[in-house]
Design a protein around this motif. Structure first.
Motif, PDB file in Angstrom:
ATOM      1  N   GLY A 130       0.891  -1.103  -0.027  1.00 14.19           N
ATOM      2  CA  GLY A 130       0.006   0.086   0.053  1.00 14.19           C
ATOM      3  C   GLY A 130       1.188   1.134   0.063  1.00 14.19           C
ATOM      4  N   HIS A 131       1.837   1.258   0.910  1.00 16.13           N
ATOM      5  CA  HIS A 131       2.972   2.443   0.913  1.00 16.13           C
ATOM      6  C   HIS A 131       3.521   2.567  -0.264  1.00 16.13           C
ATOM      7  CE1 HIS A 131       1.299   3.784   4.765  1.00 16.13           C
ATOM      8  NE2 HIS A 131       2.155   2.769   5.586  1.00 16.13           N
ATOM      9  N   ILE A 132       4.025   1.441  -1.152  1.00 14.95           N
ATOM     10  CA  ILE A 132       4.718   1.714  -2.259  1.00 14.95           C
ATOM     11  C   ILE A 132       3.846   2.439  -3.243  1.00 14.95           C
ATOM     12  CG2 ILE A 132       5.491   0.462  -4.291  1.00 14.95           C
ATOM     13  CD1 ILE A 132       6.456  -1.697  -2.216  1.00 14.95           C
ATOM     14  N   LYS A 133       2.553   2.099  -3.187  1.00 14.57           N
ATOM     15  CA  LYS A 133       1.579   2.556  -4.224  1.00 14.57           C
ATOM     16  C   LYS A 133       1.568   4.180  -3.965  1.00 14.57           C
ATOM     17  CE  LYS A 133      -2.628   2.484  -6.759  1.00 14.57           C
ATOM     18  NZ  LYS A 133      -3.750   2.228  -6.927  1.00 14.57           N
ATOM     19  N   ALA A 134       1.106   4.464  -2.657  1.00 16.55           N
ATOM     20  CA  ALA A 134       0.815   5.700  -2.317  1.00 16.55           C
ATOM     21  C   ALA A 134       2.166   6.586  -2.186  1.00 16.55           C
ATOM     22  CB  ALA A 134       0.317   5.769  -0.638  1.00 16.55           C
ATOM     23  N   SER A 135       3.272   6.402  -2.136  1.00 17.08           N
ATOM     24  CA  SER A 135       4.444   7.200  -2.117  1.00 17.08           C
ATOM     25  C   SER A 135       4.701   7.570  -3.744  1.00 17.08           C
ATOM     26  CB  SER A 135       5.560   6.381  -1.409  1.00 17.08           C
ATOM     27  OG  SER A 135       5.952   5.107  -2.085  1.00 17.08           O
ATOM     28  N   TRP A 143       8.695  -0.998 -16.043  1.00 17.90           N
ATOM     29  CA  TRP A 143       7.943  -1.936 -15.265  1.00 17.90           C
ATOM     30  C   TRP A 143       8.138  -2.035 -13.831  1.00 17.90           C
ATOM     31  CZ3 TRP A 143      11.419  -5.096 -12.865  1.00 17.90           C
ATOM     32  CH2 TRP A 143      12.619  -5.407 -13.565  1.00 17.90           C
ATOM     33  N   LYS A 144       7.277  -2.650 -13.121  1.00 22.84           N
ATOM     34  CA  LYS A 144       7.224  -2.792 -11.630  1.00 22.84           C
ATOM     35  C   LYS A 144       6.730  -4.211 -11.345  1.00 22.84           C
ATOM     36  CE  LYS A 144       2.714  -1.027 -10.248  1.00 22.84           C
ATOM     37  NZ  LYS A 144       1.885  -1.166 -11.479  1.00 22.84           N
ATOM     38  N   ARG A 145       7.693  -4.734 -10.278  1.00 19.31           N
ATOM     39  CA  ARG A 145       7.229  -6.308 -10.158  1.00 19.31           C
ATOM     40  C   ARG A 145       7.404  -6.253  -8.213  1.00 19.31           C
ATOM     41  NH1 ARG A 145      11.344  -8.343 -14.637  1.00 19.31           N
ATOM     42  NH2 ARG A 145       9.624  -7.925 -16.190  1.00 19.31           N
ATOM     43  N   LEU A 162      -5.354 -10.746   1.919  1.00 24.88           N
ATOM     44  CA  LEU A 162      -3.991 -10.030   1.723  1.00 24.88           C
ATOM     45  C   LEU A 162      -4.002  -9.915   0.051  1.00 24.88           C
ATOM     46  CD1 LEU A 162      -1.192  -9.641   1.902  1.00 24.88           C
ATOM     47  CD2 LEU A 162      -0.565 -11.994   2.122  1.00 24.88           C
ATOM     48  N   ASN A 163      -4.535 -10.792  -0.831  1.00 26.33           N
ATOM     49  CA  ASN A 163      -4.389 -10.608  -2.131  1.00 26.33           C
ATOM     50  C   ASN A 163      -5.100  -9.620  -2.519  1.00 26.33           C
ATOM     51  OD1 ASN A 163      -3.194 -12.080  -4.405  1.00 26.33           O
ATOM     52  ND2 ASN A 163      -5.379 -12.062  -5.194  1.00 26.33           N
ATOM     53  N   PHE A 170      -0.326  -3.795  -7.232  1.00 28.75           N
ATOM     54  CA  PHE A 170       0.219  -4.671  -8.133  1.00 28.75           C
ATOM     55  C   PHE A 170      -0.846  -5.536  -9.037  1.00 28.75           C
ATOM     56  CE2 PHE A 170       3.406  -3.301  -5.295  1.00 28.75           C
ATOM     57  CZ  PHE A 170       4.378  -3.153  -6.121  1.00 28.75           C
ATOM     58  N   ALA A 171      -0.646  -5.408 -10.274  1.00 26.55           N
ATOM     59  CA  ALA A 171      -1.455  -6.526 -11.015  1.00 26.55           C
ATOM     60  C   ALA A 171      -0.911  -8.096 -10.644  1.00 26.55           C
ATOM     61  CB  ALA A 171      -1.426  -6.178 -12.439  1.00 26.55           C
ATOM     62  N   GLU A 172      -1.896  -9.191 -10.974  1.00 26.04           N
ATOM     63  CA  GLU A 172      -1.547 -10.351 -10.870  1.00 26.04           C
ATOM     64  C   GLU A 172      -0.166 -10.665 -11.465  1.00 26.04           C
ATOM     65  OE1 GLU A 172      -2.230 -12.905  -8.822  1.00 26.04           O
ATOM     66  OE2 GLU A 172      -1.031 -14.423  -9.946  1.00 26.04           O
TER      67      GLU A 172
END
Ligand code: NAD
Length: 486
Positions: A130-135, A143-145, A162-163, A170-172
């Protein structure tokens, strides 16, 4: 291979020290990392970069010695590493991390390809995603993984929650769920054995196979993991993930193409076809055990309940054996037996395929043994085939002999090396897809519930044995026995 920044959360932890940094170092020495890249270690402690690099140097020193590389190689590897102190629960700390990642990208002229590895306690997985996204760390032009360690939930409900949270960031296709069994060279080899060999492919079905035995036994007890293990048990710790992954790998049908999408599709189909268990099936088809005191390799060892940190009346399973049926035309009528235990006589992960033996009585006064295909995964790696032949010295007596195709395991790369290399290249074949994880949780749920309600007896087995006698009886019901138990 695309240039990238590898962000390692939990960079000061045990897994990072023992596995991840040595694996990255070996990949570096083998030139299997991109030509340009940066590694950003994230930990809670306020280390200076120099202090952190000293600890990384220590953790790669064994690998460096083994590879006989000189100090300039180690220093070149260390020069690509930075460190940021972040409390992963504090939103504002991620701004320093974002700053460091951008700085690396500018310094080494890297595209914004970002790989985040969460080597931290599971309660932080969703918080960090969540914080990776918010920041803004997720806002990349490349790309991001996300690589995530086990455990993935502790039951179906928590895994789903969790999923859902991870999928908000992140997308699947961007999530790489590590099951380190899928990093083991022999487990990756299963697919080639089944699909690259027409002789095996032709007999990989219920016409020729009598039963399949999947074993993952350990000699060690709970060690210092009682805090986690006493609330998990063997079913959660081993069966839901590793053992069912082995089952999927061994029972999947020939995919249309050998690629990540098709292999994972076939694995999922296996999990969909595994016959669900009702409570009565659990009582009939599952053996639950816990180790008692005993003797292992010449040493007396205490019972599970006497281990430090374990509740005195703990009902935790340290051993599970299961009989599994797969309801599809290929496997109808073939029992798959799964077992895993701690404090077992010998450490061994293997799959034994027992073939049907229609020629059993074709020799007068002599019986032929069934053909066995033995796939040794750990600690030995290799394949062997048991066949019958005449012993000339014994007046032509029929005897089973084993044809061995063992490989030199010491030359094989470590699981984490293979897995990291795959994730860096964007190959998700040997990572668990969400559907595999979800179906596996769903399938074990009735067993977890039956254990929780004590509907299944807990058999105490002596440390140093092969588990409770009931595990042998489970196979005897179909006229089989565990191969290679003395
Ligand atoms: P560890 O306790 O040794 O390390 C945890 C790391 O998390 C440390 O780097 C610590 O600094 C960091 N951390 C903790 N709280 C933090 C916070 N608030 N902010 C920032 N960082 C924080 O754990 P480990 O054994 O390395 O395990 C990591 C993960 O890997 C866990 O999910 C574990 O289940 C899994 N795992 C570990 C092993 C193993 O052999 N150690 C094997 C398989 C899976």
């Amino acid at each position: 291979m695309k240039a990238m920044t590898f962000v390692l959360f939990g960079a000061t932890g045990d897994l990072a020290k023992r596995k991840i940094f040595p694996a990255l170092f070996n990949l570096y020495v083998d030139q299997k990392l991109p030509a340009s890249y940066a590694i950003v270690g994230v930990g809670r402690r306020t280390y200076t970069v120099a202090e952190f690099l000293r600890s990384v140097e220590q953790s790669v020193s064994d690998a460096a010695q083994r590879r006989e590389v000189d100090s300039s190689c180690i220093h070149a590897f260390l020069s690509t590493i930075r460190y940021v102190s972040v409390d992963v629960t504090q939103k504002d700390d991620y701004l320093a991390l974002l700053g460091q990642v951008i700085q690396c990208e500018q310094e080494w002229n890297l595209p914004q390809n970002r790989l985040f590895y969460l080597s931290v306690a599971p309660e932080f997985f969703d918080v960090i995603a969540g914080h990776i996204k918010a920041s803004g760390l997720c806002e990349t032009t490349g790309w991001k993984r996300l690589i995530i360690e086990k455990p993935f939930g502790r039951d179906l409900q928590s895994a789903e929650a969790l999923n859902e949270k991870l999928c908000a960031s992140f997308a699947e296709e961007e999530i790489y769920r590590i099951d380190h069994y899928l990093g083991k060279p022999m487990v990756r080899n299963l697919e080639a054995i089944e699909f690259a060999n027409p002789i095996f492919q032709a007999i990989w079905n219920n016409k020729y196979i009598a039963n399949v035995q999947i074993t993952a036994n350990e000699t060690v007890g709970v060690e210092d993991r009682a805090g986690y293990y006493d609330h998990a048990g063997a079913l959660r710790d081993m069966v839901q993930n590793h053992m069912l992954q082995l089952l999927m790998m061994i029972a999947m049908h020939l995919p249309n193409r050998i690629n990540a999408k098709e292999i994972r599709k076939e694995k999922r189909k296996v999990m969909e076809a595994v016959r669900p268990m009702e409570t009565e099936d659990v009582m009939r088809s599952v053996v639950r055990g816990q180790y008692g005191a005993g003797n292992l390799q010449g040493h007396s060892v205490v019972s599970y309940r006497d281990e430090p940190g374990v509740e005195a009346d703990s009902m935790t399973d340290t051993f599970v054996a299961l009989r599994v049926w797969i309801d599809d035309p290929l496997w109808s009528g073939v029992p798959f037996y799964i077992r895993t235990g701690k404090r077992i006589k010998e450490k061994s992960t293997k799959i034994i395929i027992e073939f049907k033996n229609p020629l059993e009585g074709s020799y007068r006064n002599q019986q032929t043994a069934p053909n066995l295909l033995i796939l040794n995964i750990n600690p030995e790696e290799g394949i062997s085939l048991q066949v019958n032949q005449k012993n000339a010295a014994e007046r032509g007596k029929l005897e089973p002999v084993t044809v061995d195709f063992s490989t030199d395991a010491s030359q094989a790369p470590e699981a984490y090396e293979l897995l990291l290399s795959d994730a860096i290249q964007g190959d998700s074949t040997y990572f668990a897809h969400w559907m595999e994880v979800k179906l596996a949780w769903k399938w074990v749920t009735p067993i977890l519930e039956a254990f929780a309600q004590n509907q299944v007896p807990l058999h105490v087995y002596p440390a140093g044995s092969y588990g409770p006698q009931e595990s042998a009886e489970l196979l005897m019901e179909q006229g089989f026995s565990w191969w290679q138990d003395e």
